[in-house]
Write a protein that holds these residues in place. Structure first.
Motif, short mmCIF file in Angstrom:
data_model
loop_
_atom_site.label_atom_id
_atom_site.label_comp_id
_atom_site.label_asym_id
_atom_site.label_seq_id
_atom_site.Cartn_x
_atom_site.Cartn_y
_atom_site.Cartn_z
N PHE A 9 -66.35 -41.77 -9.87
CA PHE A 9 -66.43 -40.70 -8.87
C PHE A 9 -67.77 -40.75 -8.18
O PHE A 9 -68.80 -40.98 -8.82
N SER A 10 -67.79 -40.57 -6.89
CA SER A 10 -69.06 -40.48 -6.19
C SER A 10 -68.95 -39.36 -5.18
O SER A 10 -67.87 -39.00 -4.75
N ASN A 12 -70.15 -41.49 5.48
CA ASN A 12 -69.08 -42.43 5.80
C ASN A 12 -67.70 -41.81 5.62
O ASN A 12 -66.77 -42.18 6.31
N ASP A 13 -67.64 -40.87 4.67
CA ASP A 13 -66.35 -40.24 4.43
C ASP A 13 -65.91 -39.41 5.62
O ASP A 13 -64.72 -39.30 5.92
N ILE A 57 -56.90 -39.31 -0.61
CA ILE A 57 -57.67 -40.44 -1.15
C ILE A 57 -59.09 -40.00 -1.47
O ILE A 57 -59.62 -40.29 -2.55
N LEU A 58 -59.68 -39.26 -0.55
CA LEU A 58 -61.08 -38.83 -0.76
C LEU A 58 -61.18 -37.83 -1.91
O LEU A 58 -62.15 -37.85 -2.66
N ILE A 59 -60.17 -36.97 -2.02
CA ILE A 59 -60.20 -35.99 -3.11
C ILE A 59 -60.19 -36.70 -4.46
O ILE A 59 -60.93 -36.35 -5.38
N THR A 60 -59.37 -37.74 -4.56
CA THR A 60 -59.29 -38.48 -5.80
C THR A 60 -60.65 -39.10 -6.15
O THR A 60 -61.06 -39.12 -7.31
N ARG A 61 -61.38 -39.56 -5.14
CA ARG A 61 -62.64 -40.22 -5.42
C ARG A 61 -63.79 -39.23 -5.63
O ARG A 61 -64.59 -39.38 -6.54
N THR A 62 -63.88 -38.23 -4.74
CA THR A 62 -65.06 -37.36 -4.78
C THR A 62 -64.88 -36.13 -5.64
O THR A 62 -65.86 -35.47 -5.97
#
Lengths: 220, 220
Positions: free
Chosen positions: B8-9, B14-15, B181-186
């Protein structure tokens, strides 16, 4: 060109499961509609009668429900609330999302229904000696019900259709169940074709029942 | 030295670009589908109005199917059906194809209503002034009927814009898919969903207000 072999047997084998999932779809849609009608009525009356923060809240609800995708609303109840440590079950996510959506759309229909009844009718009823409550219950509400009946049936159909988004939040209603079986057997087309037929039948049954009910209730 | 892999970052600049790009794709697929669907829907609406037997028994029931089956099922079905008949379509093309037909099915009714809104006497007058059938359609029916149903058309178009979020099931990365997608990562669901919701709302709300205003002004 046609090298694909259709296999309908696994679908037929799972047909009872799909029908059962269809009942889950109907259940969640009906429940959301009942809640949506109650909340929508409250929202409409607040927007018509009150001022202040409550009215602002009702207006935001209605505009958010009508101006964002239903899928966004589902995601919000699914992941968005997770930010506050609130994790709902898939059933609760779909029910909350559908209710939020239906209440918003119905509130706008109810508002239109109430506005269609001229103020003079209430005054006439009052001058005939009816109390305010009587005027509402006997004069306004029966007319409003006739006006909003058709939009409500449409909304019910819409609720069934968008409950299919439950598939994307892991809810096993008709679409979710179909997805589950389809990914186990890789007969994606066959499963979804049968599900499409089932949705069509469900929608037609709802419209037929509402039509018959209208004949019985309003004699038209 | 030990190395840790970070799954996770945090959310970074960029997002935002990623989300912006995805919002652009939402606009693109909506615009293309609404444009094509409106053309096709206008044609269907005219056929429903003019065509006697064919329209009532063939076109109307087919269009009805697209309104009675959830869009998400239509998308999955078409995406899996295309390869069977030898079509190789990417998610964008499939999405456009399904959304176009879906829009056309909705616009067809609106368009028919528009043609019906132009009074028979007006059209007879146009014909008796020496206009051909097509001139009558182009210079009398289109401006007057189009104006009458423009607010409903806006409603349909906004609905399709919101429903375009469903193309994410085919793997097309539009705004909501990108958010997911972003929720999964961040692991920052609230912020990202708020951004996505705000985008839809900012697009839909002013346009629907404008359409309401037009409707009220033209109703007078």
């Amino acid at each position: 060109m046609f090298e694909y072999n259709f296999h309908w047997r696994p679908v037929l084998k799972n047909l009872p499961d799909l029908l059962e999932a269809g009942l889950v779809t109907l259940e969640v849609a009906s429940l959301a509609m009942v809640l949506g009608i109650v909340i929508g009525l409250a929202l409409a009356l607040i927007r018509l009668k009150l001022r202040g923060p409550l009215r602002w809240f009702a207006s935001s609800w209605v505009e958010l429900a009508r101006n964002t995708p239903a899928l966004f609303q589902l995601f919000f109840f699914g992941f968005g609330l997770g930010a506050f440590g609130l994790h709902l079950t898939p059933y609760a996510i779909v029910l909350a999302g559908l209710t939020f959506n239906c209440a918003g759309y119905l509130a706008e229909n109810f508002r239109g229904g109430f506005q269609a009844i001229p103020e003079t009718q209430i005054r006439a009823a009052r001058s005939l000696g009816m109390t305010s409550a009587q005027a509402y219950l006997r004069i306004v509400i029966p007319q409003v019900i006739r006006i909003v009946y058709y939009p409500i049936t449409n909304q019910m159909v819409w609720a069934v259709l968008i409950s299919s988004l439950g598939m994307l939040v892991g809810f096993r209603e008709l679409s979710g169940e179909t997805q589950f079986f389809a990914s186990r057997t890789y007969r994606i087309f066959e499963y979804f074709a049968v599900t499409a037929v089932l949705y069509y039948v469900i929608v037609k049954i709802i419209l037929l029942v509402s039509r018959l009910l209208a004949i019985k209730l309003f004699r038209y | 030295m030990e190395q840790t892999v970070q799954f996770f970052s945090g959310f970074n600049v960029n997002d935002f670009l990623f989300l912006g790009e995805a919002a652009g794709r939402t606009l693109l697929i909506s615009f293309v589908s609404i444009a094509l669907g409106t053309l096709l829907g206008g044609l269907f609406g005219w056929a429903l109005y003019e065509g006697k037997l064919f329209a009532t028994f063939a076109l109307a029931p087919v269009l009805d199917v697209f309104r009675s089956v959830p869009l998400i099922i239509q998308l999955v079905l078409f995406y899996n059906f295309a390869p069977i008949v030898g079509l190789r379509l990417d998610p964008f093309m499939s999405g456009v194809a399904v959304l176009t037909i879906y829009t056309a099915a909705l616009v067809a009714n609106v368009a028919r209503g528009g043609i019906e809104a132009v009074g028979q006497p007006m059209r007879r007058a146009a014909r008796s002034l020496g206009m051909t059938y097509w001139q009558d359609l182009r210079y009398v029916v289109l401006p007057i009927g189009g104006r009458a149903v423009f607010p409903s058309w806006v409603g349909v178009a906004l609905g399709v814009m919101k429903d375009s979020a469903l193309v994410s099931v085919l793997g097309y990365v539009e705004l909501l898919k990108a958010s997911q997608i972003l929720i999964t990562r961040t692991q920052e669901p609230f912020l990202i969903l708020a951004f996505a919701g705000a985008f839809y709302f900012a697009l839909s709300y002013p346009i629907s207000l404008y359409a309401d205003k037009l409707e009220r002004r033209w109703a007078q």
